[in-house]
Structures are given as structure tokens and as C-alpha cells.
Design an enzyme around this catalytic site. Structure first.
Site, short mmCIF file in Angstrom:
data_model
loop_
_atom_site.label_atom_id
_atom_site.label_comp_id
_atom_site.label_asym_id
_atom_site.label_seq_id
_atom_site.Cartn_x
_atom_site.Cartn_y
_atom_site.Cartn_z
N SER A 187 0.83 -1.21 0.00
CA SER A 187 0.00 0.00 0.00
C SER A 187 0.86 1.25 0.00
O SER A 187 1.97 1.27 0.56
CB SER A 187 -0.85 -0.01 1.27
N TYR A 229 -2.00 -1.51 11.04
CA TYR A 229 -2.27 -1.98 9.67
C TYR A 229 -1.13 -1.57 8.73
O TYR A 229 -0.57 -2.38 8.00
CB TYR A 229 -3.61 -1.43 9.15
N LYS A 287 2.08 -3.76 6.48
CA LYS A 287 2.49 -3.69 5.07
C LYS A 287 4.01 -3.44 4.99
O LYS A 287 4.70 -4.02 4.16
CB LYS A 287 1.70 -2.59 4.34
C1 UD1 Z 1 -7.24 4.57 3.97
C2 UD1 Z 1 -6.25 4.27 5.05
C3 UD1 Z 1 -5.04 3.60 4.43
C4 UD1 Z 1 -5.46 2.32 3.74
C5 UD1 Z 1 -6.59 2.59 2.76
C6 UD1 Z 1 -7.18 1.28 2.33
C7 UD1 Z 1 -6.59 5.94 6.84
C8 UD1 Z 1 -6.03 7.14 7.50
N1 UD1 Z 1 -5.89 5.48 5.76
O1 UD1 Z 1 -6.59 5.43 3.01
O2 UD1 Z 1 -4.08 3.30 5.40
O3 UD1 Z 1 -4.39 1.76 3.04
O4 UD1 Z 1 -7.64 3.36 3.35
O5 UD1 Z 1 -8.19 1.44 1.43
O6 UD1 Z 1 -7.58 5.38 7.26
N2 UD1 Z 1 -12.81 10.87 3.51
C9 UD1 Z 1 -13.82 11.72 3.89
N3 UD1 Z 1 -14.94 11.20 4.45
C10 UD1 Z 1 -15.13 9.86 4.65
C11 UD1 Z 1 -14.08 8.99 4.24
C12 UD1 Z 1 -12.94 9.53 3.69
O7 UD1 Z 1 -13.71 12.95 3.74
O8 UD1 Z 1 -16.18 9.46 5.17
C13 UD1 Z 1 -11.59 11.43 2.89
C14 UD1 Z 1 -10.32 11.13 3.68
O9 UD1 Z 1 -10.08 12.12 4.63
C15 UD1 Z 1 -9.29 11.09 2.56
C16 UD1 Z 1 -10.07 10.58 1.35
O10 UD1 Z 1 -11.43 10.81 1.65
O11 UD1 Z 1 -8.83 12.38 2.28
C17 UD1 Z 1 -9.84 9.10 1.10
O12 UD1 Z 1 -10.09 8.38 2.29
P1 UD1 Z 1 -10.06 6.78 2.34
O13 UD1 Z 1 -10.94 6.23 1.28
O14 UD1 Z 1 -10.35 6.38 3.74
O15 UD1 Z 1 -8.58 6.41 1.92
P2 UD1 Z 1 -7.17 6.82 2.60
O16 UD1 Z 1 -7.36 7.65 3.79
O17 UD1 Z 1 -6.32 7.36 1.53
#
Ligand code: UD1
Length: 341
Positions: A126, A151, A155
Site C-alpha cells: 500500500s 495496519y 504492510k
Molecule cells: C485509507 C487508510 C489507508 C489504507 C486505505 C485502504 C486511513 C487514515 N488510511 O486510506 O491506510 O491503506 O484506506 O483502502 O484510514 N474521507 C472523507 N470522508 C469519509 C471517508 C474519507 O472525507 O467518510 C476522505 C479522507 O479524509 C481522505 C479521502 O477521503 O482524504 C480518502 O479516504 P479513504 O478512502 O479512507 O482512503 P485513505 O485515507 O487514503
């Protein structure tokens, strides 16, 4: 055609990879313990490819079962290892579960591969290993930062275990693929992402809000130093990601790898903000999405997107789908899942 083991082959990325392996003629055996997936996925795979892969419901934490499996399947030529737990929050609550699920199982598999004359191994890694990279886009040479969660640590440790094992095992060829943010579903909507409970990831939360299952999306922060204040990620269509596995596997099966342990970023090279993802959803669904801005989520990085030169030039793979394509497929899948239930 060669027989390939896909662990976690009933999961989100695993199932799409099984379909792409079958499409180029590989014979697939799936191991899955169905802890975050279902045997129904076999039906979806069969609908797409016309071929039902062999399936062994097996928990890789059971060492005797792993040994028994590999003794029964001497003819496996390649392994793609997806089976792992992946919820960041859960890993903070229960770190030992993550070390057991993600590390112990990897060790057991590698121990069996070490016994073989030759073996080919693809590992699900990842972009989380980079943390907040100092430079964007992120190349494979960017330093690995201290992990933000157990997690993420699994990795990093997983990559180290494979790299160290490769050093002393010339018969083992391995590639670690560092995924950016996989989203979307197969265009047929026969397979897709099935999050357990409330999704932690952005896109399933958006589609579940769109379908009326969640009241509104919380956008985690709009005060980042980005073009619209929301965080930037590299969202990659899961089918493009699945194809990267096939290409990586072919590379080692054909002996085209430059060393017996290689690492590649798998992303599109383009970063999108949270608001851009919401806009894309609204465009493909024709509906407006309910959302509110809330505070930042702990552990989130500001921006992460891949430098894809190494994957494009050395691996010979490139993401083809756009963000809209991926959102459209995710929405089609969400609608299908909810109508079915
Ligand atoms: C997340 C994990 C990462 C993991 C990946 C697996 C965290 C901090 N990181 O990545 O370690 O490898 O998932 O798929 O959990 N967002 C919102 N609202 C939401 C959900 C997300 O605003 O309800 C935003 C987040 O702040 C981020 C973006 O959307 O900026 C993507 O979020 P997400 O899909 O959770 O992915 P990552 O954070 O990149």
C-alpha cells in the site's frame, strides 16, 4: 496454462484479479476464509468469465492447513497474496489481530514457497508505507516513513519479510505492488466492493449515501493546503489495479524481472480532492450528494499520488480508466446490491 493461487480471492481486489487472470487463460485456485467476503462472489466471477475457479475455504493462520494445501497443489506456479485485514481503526484497537492475520500468514506461505524449486509471488502492499511523502508525485524511492497504524506497519513489515527472504532464496521471485486508492467495480456489476458495516473509505461511503443508506457524508477537513482545501488521493479503478497484478505475474513467470524482489507503485498518477470525487459522483449519478464539512481525520495525509513512470515503463502497465468511469461502475454496483437485497 499456469495454475495461480489467489489468497483472499473472494475479496474486493482479489475477485477482480481472478477475473482478469481467467481472461488471459490462467487457471485459478482461491483460498479465502470468508471473514470479510462471501462464497456468493464465486457466482459473480463465474457470470463474468464462464469459469468457476477452484475454491478452498481455509484460514491461513492454521499452519498445518497451509502445509497440507501446498502439498496437495504442487503444480501452483504463482501466488497472488491478498488475504489480510485492512481496517486502519480496527488495527489500532486490536493490533495483535493484525500482526497475526497479516504477518503470520505471510510467513507460513513463504516457508512453503522456500521448499520449492521455483516460486513466483505478488504481494498486496500500500502507498500507506510512504506516509506523507516529502515530494509529489511519489516515486518508489521515496523513504518509507514510520507507520501511522498497526495496519500500515503490517504492510511495511510484510515488504521487509519478503525482501529479506528473497535475498537468501534465489528460487523466489517476488513483486510488491503499492496500491494507491482502489475504487469502482467490474463494469458488469457482477462483483464489487462489499464493506462490512459503516464504510471507512470515501467511495463506498459516497455510494451508500447516494442510495439512502447513510444520511450524509462527512468530509474530513477543508483547510488543507490544496486547490479546494480537501485532501488529495490517487483513485484507481479496481479493474486497472487487477490488470497490474496480471502483468506483474507475467513479468516474473517469464523471467523479465531485474531482481528477485521488485516494488512498483500502482496508481493513475493523478490526484483528486474529496470535492472532486463528490462532483464526479454527482455527474455520473445525476443526483446531488448530501455532505457536510467536519474536522480533519487523525492520521490522514494531505496529499498522495503516484509517480507511475516505473510501472508504465518497466512493468509495461498503465491505468486506463478515468475517475468518472470508476465512479460510474461503483454507482452501478451499489444500485445492483441494494436492489438485490
Ligand atoms: C485509507 C487508510 C489507508 C489504507 C486505505 C485502504 C486511513 C487514515 N488510511 O486510506 O491506510 O491503506 O484506506 O483502502 O484510514 N474521507 C472523507 N470522508 C469519509 C471517508 C474519507 O472525507 O467518510 C476522505 C479522507 O479524509 C481522505 C479521502 O477521503 O482524504 C480518502 O479516504 P479513504 O478512502 O479512507 O482512503 P485513505 O485515507 O487514503
Amino acid at each position: 496454462m499456469a495454475k495461480i493461487l489467489v489468497t483472499g480471492g473472494l475479496g474486493f481486489i482479489g475477485s477482480h484479479t481472478v477475473v482478469e487472470l481467467q481472461a488471459v487463460g490462467f487457471d485459478v485456485v482461491i483460498i479465502d476464509n470468508c471473514s470479510n467476503s462471501s462464497e456468493d462472489v464465486l457466482e459473480g466471477i463465474t457470470k463474468i468469465s464462464g469459469k468457476t475457479p477452484a475454491f478452498e475455504k481455509l484460514d491461513l493462520r492454521d499452519k498445518s492447513k497451509v502445509i497440507d494445501f501446498f502439498s496437495r497443489y504442487q503444480d501452483i506456479e504463482g501466488i497472488i497474496h491478498f488475504a489480510a485485514s485492512k481496517a486502519v481503526g480496527e488495527s489500532v484497537e486490536n493490533p495483535l489481530l493484525y500482526y497475526e492475520n497479516n504477518i503470520t500468514t505471510l510467513v507460513y506461505i513463504l516457508q512453503e514457497l522456500q521448499k520449492r524449486d521455483t516460486s513466483n509471488f505478488i504481494f498486496s502492499s500500500s502507498c500507506t508505507v510512504y506516509g506523507q511523502a516529502d515530494e509529489l508525485p511519489i516515486t518508489e524511492d521515496a523513504p518509507v516513513k514510520p507507520a501511522e497504524s498497526p495496519y500500515g506497519n503490517t504492510k511495511q513489515i510484510g515488504e521487509e519479510i519478503i525482501s529479506e527472504t528473497c535475498k537468501v532464496t534465489p528460487s523466489l521471485n517476488a513483486i510488491a505492488l503499492r496500491y494507491f486508492n482502489p475504487i469502482g467495480a467490474h463494469a458488469s456489476a457482477n462483483i464489487g466492493e462489499l464493506p462490512l458495516g459503516v464504510p471507512a473509505n470515501l467511495v463506498p461511503f459516497i455510494t451508500q449515501t447516494g442510495i439512502g443508506l447513510r444520511e450524509q457524508l462527512a468530509v474530513y477537513g477543508n483547510d488543507y493546503d490544496t486547490r479546494d482545501g480537501t485532501a488529495i488521493r490517487d483513485y484507481i479503478h479496481v479493474v486497472d489495479l487487477a490488470k497490474a497484478h496480471v502483468v506483474a505475474l507475467q513479468r516474473i513467470l517469464e523471467g523479465k524481472n531485474k531482481s528477485n524482489y521488485e516494488v512498483f507503485n500502482v496508481g493513475t498518477g493523478t490526484g483528486s480532492t474529496v470535492l472532486e470525487v463528490i462532483n464526479s459522483f454527482e455527474k455520473v449519478s445525476g443526483d446531488s450528494l448530501k455532505y457536510k464539512i467536519v474536522g480533519r481525520r487523525e492520521g490522514d495525509v494531505v496529499a498522495a499520488y503516484a509517480d507511475t513512470h516505473k510501472a508504465n515503463n518497466e512493468l509495461g502497465w498503465k491505468a486506463e480508466s478515468t475517475l468518472d468511469d470508476a465512479m460510474e461502475s461503483a454507482w452501478k454496483w451499489e444500485k445492483k446490491v441494494r436492489n438485490k437485497n
